[in-house]
Design an enzyme around this catalytic site. Structure first.
Site, PDB file in Angstrom:
ATOM      1  N   HIS A 142      -2.357  -1.441  17.051  1.00 52.56           N
ATOM      2  CA  HIS A 142      -3.267  -2.546  16.673  1.00 52.56           C
ATOM      3  C   HIS A 142      -4.666  -2.446  17.358  1.00 52.56           C
ATOM      4  CE1 HIS A 142       0.507  -3.889  15.187  1.00 52.56           C
ATOM      5  NE2 HIS A 142       0.010  -4.139  14.333  1.00 52.56           N
TER       6      HIS A 142
ATOM      7  N   HIS B  18       4.079   1.449   2.295  1.00 58.40           N
ATOM      8  CA  HIS B  18       5.219   0.434   1.711  1.00 58.40           C
ATOM      9  C   HIS B  18       5.700   1.213   0.465  1.00 58.40           C
ATOM     10  CE1 HIS B  18       2.401  -2.781   3.144  1.00 58.40           C
ATOM     11  NE2 HIS B  18       3.409  -2.696   4.057  1.00 58.40           N
TER      12      HIS B  18
ATOM     13  N   CYS C 237       1.514  -9.204  21.484  1.00 58.14           N
ATOM     14  CA  CYS C 237       0.532  -8.502  20.349  1.00 58.14           C
ATOM     15  C   CYS C 237       1.116  -9.184  19.371  1.00 58.14           C
ATOM     16  CB  CYS C 237       0.609  -7.027  20.618  1.00 58.14           C
ATOM     17  SG  CYS C 237      -0.312  -6.325  19.184  1.00 58.14           S
TER      18      CYS C 237
ATOM     19  N   LYS D  33      -7.674  -1.339   6.548  1.00 57.80           N
ATOM     20  CA  LYS D  33      -8.728  -2.337   5.548  1.00 57.80           C
ATOM     21  C   LYS D  33     -10.247  -1.956   6.008  1.00 57.80           C
ATOM     22  CE  LYS D  33      -6.351  -6.399   3.848  1.00 57.80           C
ATOM     23  NZ  LYS D  33      -6.106  -7.912   4.255  1.00 57.80           N
TER      24      LYS D  33
ATOM     25  N   HIS E  11       0.886  -1.199   0.003  1.00 57.91           N
ATOM     26  CA  HIS E  11      -0.057   0.050   0.112  1.00 57.91           C
ATOM     27  C   HIS E  11       0.886   1.228   0.103  1.00 57.91           C
ATOM     28  CE1 HIS E  11       0.817   0.743   4.165  1.00 57.91           C
ATOM     29  NE2 HIS E  11       0.283  -0.664   4.674  1.00 57.91           N
TER      30      HIS E  11
ATOM     31  N   CYS F 212       1.957  -6.825  16.374  1.00 60.11           N
ATOM     32  CA  CYS F 212       3.437  -6.455  16.284  1.00 60.11           C
ATOM     33  C   CYS F 212       4.263  -7.483  16.388  1.00 60.11           C
ATOM     34  CB  CYS F 212       3.802  -5.448  17.824  1.00 60.11           C
ATOM     35  SG  CYS F 212       2.841  -4.024  17.972  1.00 60.11           S
TER      36      CYS F 212
ATOM     37  N   LYS G  43      -6.337   7.295   9.678  1.00 62.92           N
ATOM     38  CA  LYS G  43      -5.346   6.016   9.616  1.00 62.92           C
ATOM     39  C   LYS G  43      -5.923   5.210   8.506  1.00 62.92           C
ATOM     40  CE  LYS G  43      -3.495   2.489  12.449  1.00 62.92           C
ATOM     41  NZ  LYS G  43      -2.649   2.280  13.415  1.00 62.92           N
TER      42      LYS G  43
ATOM     43  N   CYS H 297      -3.059  -2.438  22.496  1.00 63.18           N
ATOM     44  CA  CYS H 297      -1.825  -2.123  21.758  1.00 63.18           C
ATOM     45  C   CYS H 297      -2.281  -0.980  20.987  1.00 63.18           C
ATOM     46  CB  CYS H 297      -1.423  -3.284  21.002  1.00 63.18           C
ATOM     47  SG  CYS H 297      -0.416  -2.652  19.483  1.00 63.18           S
TER      48      CYS H 297
HETATM   49  O1  ME8 Z   1       7.005  -4.123  10.359  1.00 60.01           O
HETATM   50  N1  ME8 Z   1       2.795   5.215   6.647  1.00 60.01           N
HETATM   51  O2  ME8 Z   1       6.464  -4.966   8.150  1.00 60.01           O
HETATM   52  P1  ME8 Z   1       5.190  -4.232   7.690  1.00 60.01           P
HETATM   53  C1  ME8 Z   1       3.967   5.163   6.207  1.00 60.01           C
HETATM   54  N2  ME8 Z   1       8.303  -7.129   8.638  1.00 60.01           N
HETATM   55  N3  ME8 Z   1       4.733   4.039   5.989  1.00 60.01           N
HETATM   56  C2  ME8 Z   1       4.275   2.684   6.279  1.00 60.01           C
HETATM   57  C3  ME8 Z   1       2.708   2.891   6.756  1.00 60.01           C
HETATM   58  C4  ME8 Z   1       2.068   4.222   6.703  1.00 60.01           C
HETATM   59  N4  ME8 Z   1       0.612   4.058   7.031  1.00 60.01           N
HETATM   60  N5  ME8 Z   1       2.300   1.526   6.818  1.00 60.01           N
HETATM   61  C5  ME8 Z   1       3.510   0.734   6.826  1.00 60.01           C
HETATM   62  C6  ME8 Z   1       7.078  -4.996   9.264  1.00 60.01           C
HETATM   63  N6  ME8 Z   1       4.689   1.407   6.221  1.00 60.01           N
HETATM   64  C7  ME8 Z   1       8.336  -5.921   9.448  1.00 60.01           C
HETATM   65  C8  ME8 Z   1       9.674  -5.229   9.285  1.00 60.01           C
HETATM   66  S1  ME8 Z   1      12.272  -5.067   8.654  1.00 60.01           S
HETATM   67  C9  ME8 Z   1      13.413  -5.944   9.408  1.00 60.01           C
HETATM   68  C10 ME8 Z   1      10.776  -6.176   9.141  1.00 60.01           C
HETATM   69  C11 ME8 Z   1       5.732   1.123   5.894  1.00 60.01           C
HETATM   70  O3  ME8 Z   1       4.794  -5.056   6.316  1.00 60.01           O
HETATM   71  C12 ME8 Z   1       6.987   1.682   6.943  1.00 60.01           C
HETATM   72  O4  ME8 Z   1       8.214   1.378   6.184  1.00 60.01           O
HETATM   73  O5  ME8 Z   1       4.363  -3.760   8.639  1.00 60.01           O
HETATM   74  C13 ME8 Z   1       6.857   0.559   7.989  1.00 60.01           C
HETATM   75  O6  ME8 Z   1       8.068   0.659   8.932  1.00 60.01           O
HETATM   76  C14 ME8 Z   1       6.656  -0.826   7.161  1.00 60.01           C
HETATM   77  O7  ME8 Z   1       5.795  -0.289   6.004  1.00 60.01           O
HETATM   78  C15 ME8 Z   1       6.289  -1.794   7.948  1.00 60.01           C
HETATM   79  O8  ME8 Z   1       5.996  -2.812   7.274  1.00 60.01           O
END
Ligand code: ME8
Length: 653
Positions: free
Chosen positions: A145, A20, A125, A297, A17, A128, A294, A142
């Site tokens: 979440h 990412h 959690c 989904k 999304h 997380c 925020k 949390c």
């Molecule tokens: O946490 N605004 O993966 P994840 C800005 N697998 N950036 C956002 C966002 C938002 N609303 N939502 C997600 C994980 N991101 C772990 C990471 S690393 C060793 C393991 C981006 O799929 C942002 O970079 O939940 C956030 O830190 C990341 O997606 C979390 O991705």
């Protein structure tokens, strides 16, 4: 010199999304910027594929975890090229080399006594994928979440994180750039001011099997964060690969604030235990919300990158996200916001500058860059603005202040648009004696466009390539592919043949359902009312509520009127020369209320970022605000002013 830049590896329990996309665009832009600076760069992204969340998502779909992760990981991999993101490596935590290295590391850390077995009761959690402390909960939930954590009591393996707490504190204190922006560094230091608990790094196979088996106990798999963080090493061939040697010393991670703790505490303490030097910098950005809400989904407002690319174009999306978000703070996405930026910054400012300049070069000098021979004050100002733009751009891009870097670029664009207004190439073209001055003006415009092509390359690679093609420059030409050599004024060779290209950014209509933008210079329906003030398309009537963001786009400044004259054949218009703080001409429809003598010396409030328009043959660069009232039954305009004199150019907030 080398640079190694990483994004988080994303969980495959959800599709890519906007959040990412942003992190990945940031990492890609930085990697392109560093390449422009002559560095050898490695960009890595990937997917995080183990753990509870993934196992659950696969079960929900009724497929095996392996089948599930292959499918979603493929979606992430396919998304990045749509955003013009070009990772050098895409890592998956299910890659066999990653798994074997994680196991080797666990064995070593275990053997040296930093992993022990113990019973633990904690609040877990699932969202997380970690135990939370009581302090982290808000009303028992949390905060990320909105779920109550589960109390889990079980025997597990623990990493002696606490042993490295002091070393980590010292490192953060000695290296102010280790975690940026500063607010996150302070947050981490504050967290570290309390004793650190050891980190639970295993899950019993009775509860979870989808993970990397612990090498020293087959009844457990590795906790997903211990596995995931190590991707930053395995992706470059740790421990023995040549890329590890070359790149680890230059490692920089980009994340959002949600995963600060694992990256700023778990990861460095793990590295300390492993005897691997710490990464160089951790860059932490805020959250993207959608229409101030925020993204989620359940609300149904999750924004998909491929849809944004389809609707607005990839470069508009890249530019918008980098320009709109102050790195470190939250930002809000709205289709109104992106369209406004596209129309004003990209179509009006950049696109118009490019197409006007190219059109004049084509018409007046046969589409060939002419020599620069006659210098004047406006040339000096343009060159100065270009030089300071380059300094500020480099500094901000290197510090992850993309919005500031881009603001500096737009200052040059605005200066170049003024340069055209001041020099009036169309007038020079009518006088054969002014041919060399015309050539010089057009040379300066072509050179400005070359510099813009250079600095926009990391942000909007496709647009930069189109601009280069229009300017007759070749992609790997040093003048547009290297900041060192290209950042010097005079890089466009005289005699370069220009090419005609399509418009860079066609304008888009604002969506009807969106609130009316505060500034919408093009809206024909507003022309009548604004004409009462200064005769040009201007501020929309307050027929609709606007957001704070929209108000912020209005650049209001205090301007001092230094001279004024009537415009021939017009009863309504005065031509004002104002300082704000630079000199500019504004045509104002106030002649029926004020004589020229009355307004000279007054400080007024102007809209400084209005698109220039020609009125009765004079180009107006802004709009003066005035109150509309009636005196003795006659309508009258009363100029807005400040209660105490302030320096001309002061912002109005
Ligand atoms: O946490 N605004 O993966 P994840 C800005 N697998 N950036 C956002 C966002 C938002 N609303 N939502 C997600 C994980 N991101 C772990 C990471 S690393 C060793 C393991 C981006 O799929 C942002 O970079 O939940 C956030 O830190 C990341 O997606 C979390 O991705």
């Amino acid at each position: 010199m080398t640079t190694y830049i990483t994004t988080p590896i994303y969980y495959v329990n959800a599709q890519p999304h906007l959040g990412h996309a942003y992190t990945t665009i940031v990492a890609d832009t930085y990697s392109r910027f560093m390449r422009l600076c002559g560095e050898r760069v490695r960009l890595q992204t990937g997917t995080d594929e183990h753990g509870d969340k993934i196992a659950e998502a696969a079960e929900c779909e009724g497929v095996s975890p392996r089948e599930y992760v292959d499918r979603i990981s493929g979606m992430f991999r396919k998304t990045w090229p749509l955003l013009e993101v070009e990772p050098d490596h895409f890592i998956r935590t299910t890659d066999p080399e990653h798994i074997s290295t994680v196991q080797a590391i666990l064995q070593r850390v275990h053997d040296q006594g930093d992993i022990y077995f113990d019973k633990y009761t904690g609040l877990y959690c699932k969202g997380c994928e970690r135990f939370l402390t009581e302090k982290e909960l808000v009303d028992g939930l949390c905060p990320d979440h909105q779920q109550a954590p589960l109390e889990i009591s079980e025997q597990n393996y623990f990493f002696r994180m606490s042993r490295y707490q002091q070393q980590l504190i010292d490192h953060i204190k000695e290296n102010p750039e280790f975690i940026t922006p500063e607010r996150y560094r302070n947050e981490v230091l504050s967290f570290l001011s309390e004793p650190l608990e050891d980190l639970c790094i295993s899950r019993p196979t009775s509860r979870l099997t989808w993970g990397i088996p612990l090498p020293f106990d087959e009844n457990f798999v590795t906790y997903v964060w211990f596995d995931a963080l190590i991707n930053y090493l395995t992706g470059i061939g740790y421990p023995e690969g040549p890329d590890f040697e070359d790149f680890w010393g230059a490692a920089e991670h980009v994340i959002a604030k949600d995963i600060l703790k694992p990256h700023a505490i778990y990861w460095p303490t793990m590295l300390l235990a492993m005897g691997v030097p710490l990464y160089q910098r951790l860059h932490v950005h805020g959250y993207w919300n959608v229409d101030e809400t925020k993204m989620s989904k359940s609300i149904g407002n999750v924004v998909r990158p491929e849809e944004l690319v389809e609707e607005y174009g990839v470069d508009t999306l890249r530019y918008f996200t980098l320009r709109e978000m102050s790195f470190g703070l939250d930002a809000s996405f709205s289709s109104d916001g992106i369209i406004t930026r596209k129309n004003s910054d990209l179509a009006n400012d950049l696109g118009n500058l490019f197409s006007r300049s190219l059109a004049m070069l084509t018409k007046y000098v046969d589409a060939t860059v002419p020599p620069h021979t006659v210098d004047d004050e406006s040339d000096v100002l343009l060159r100065k603005t270009a030089a300071s733009m380059l300094v500020s751009y480099r500094q901000h891009m290197a510090n992850f202040e993309f919005h500031r870097g881009l603001r500096a670029v737009w200052e040059l664009i605005s200066q170049a648009n003024k340069y055209i207004v001041v020099n009036e190439p169309w007038a020079l073209a009518k006088d054969p004696e002014k041919a060399s001055r015309l050539g010089s003006v057009l040379y300066n415009l072509a050179e400005t466009l070359r510099l813009l092509t250079l600095v926009l390359r990391p942000v909007m690679p496709g647009t930069s390539a189109k601009m280069a093609a229009g300017l007759g420059l070749v992609e790997d030409d040093q003048s547009i592919s290297n900041l060192e050599t290209g950042g010097v004024w005079g890089g466009i060779p005289v005699g370069t043949r220009l090419q005609s290209i399509e418009s860079l950014f066609p304008r888009m209509d604002q969506k009807k359902k969106q609130p009316v933008a505060a500034v919408n210079q093009q809206k024909k329906s507003n022309k009548k009312s604004s004409a009462k003030v200064n005769g040009e398309g201007a501020l929309a009537q307050a027929e609709n509520i606007i957001t704070f963001d929209q108000v912020q786009k209005l650049e209001l400044r205090v301007a001092e009127i230094v001279s004024a004259e009537r415009i021939k054949k017009s009863d309504r218009l005065l031509k004002l020369t104002v300082m704000a703080p630079e000199e500019r001409i504004i045509v104002a429809g106030i002649a029926e209320s004020y004589s020229p003598e009355e307004v000279v010396g007054q400080q007024v409030i102007i809209v400084a970022n209005l698109q220039p328009v020609k009125l009765m043959g004079v180009v107006s660069q802004g709009m003066v605000l005035a109150a509309k009232t009636e005196v003795n039954g006659e309508s009258r305009l009363v100029l807005t002013t400040v209660s105490t004199p302030v320096p001309p150019g002061s912002g109005v907030a």
